[in-house]
Write a protein that holds these residues in place. Structure first.
Motif: not given
Length: 122
Positions: A33-41, A90-94
């Motif tokens: 499958g596929m998905g999304w993650f995020r990483q904030a500072p 929600d600010t982050a690198v996705y």
């Protein structure tokens, strides 16, 4: 190995919407499958959503339900993340990801996209 190329992202005002895209190419198995993650500072990478390769099943952690929607275009091997009612939190690198899809937990990631910055600010 699956190659993932992301597009979209950028600056959006609070309350706004944004859609991220990810194009996939390369080998995959039926359970993928596929998905999304995020990483904030200063924070750990956080799971956002996942979708089965067929697109028939999706999974969101409780904290992501309601404002985020994952979808895919099977014909173009693409996956999308629609984000609504965005806030500065929600600010982050996705990151787009591919791997083993589970109906009850985060994606078992094998490959990552390059990441794209999303900034929510007035």
């Amino acid at each position: 190995q699956v190659q993932l190329v992301q597009s979209g992202g950028g600056l959006v005002q609070p309350g706004g919407s944004l859609r991220l895209s990810c194009a996939a190419s390369g080998y995959r198995s039926g359970s993928d499958g596929m998905g999304w993650f995020r990483q904030a500072p200063g924070k750990d990478r956080e799971f956002v959503a996942s979708i089965s390769w067929s697109g028939s099943s999706t999974y969101y952690p409780e904290t992501m339900k309601g404002r985020f929607a994952i979808s895919r275009d099977s014909g173009k091997n693409m996956v999308f993340l629609q984000m609504n009612s965005l806030s500065p939190e929600d600010t982050a690198v996705y990151y787009c990801a591919s791997g083993i899809y589970y109906t009850y937990r985060s994606l078992g990631v094998r490959d990552w996209g390059q990441g794209t910055q999303v900034t929510v600010s007035s």
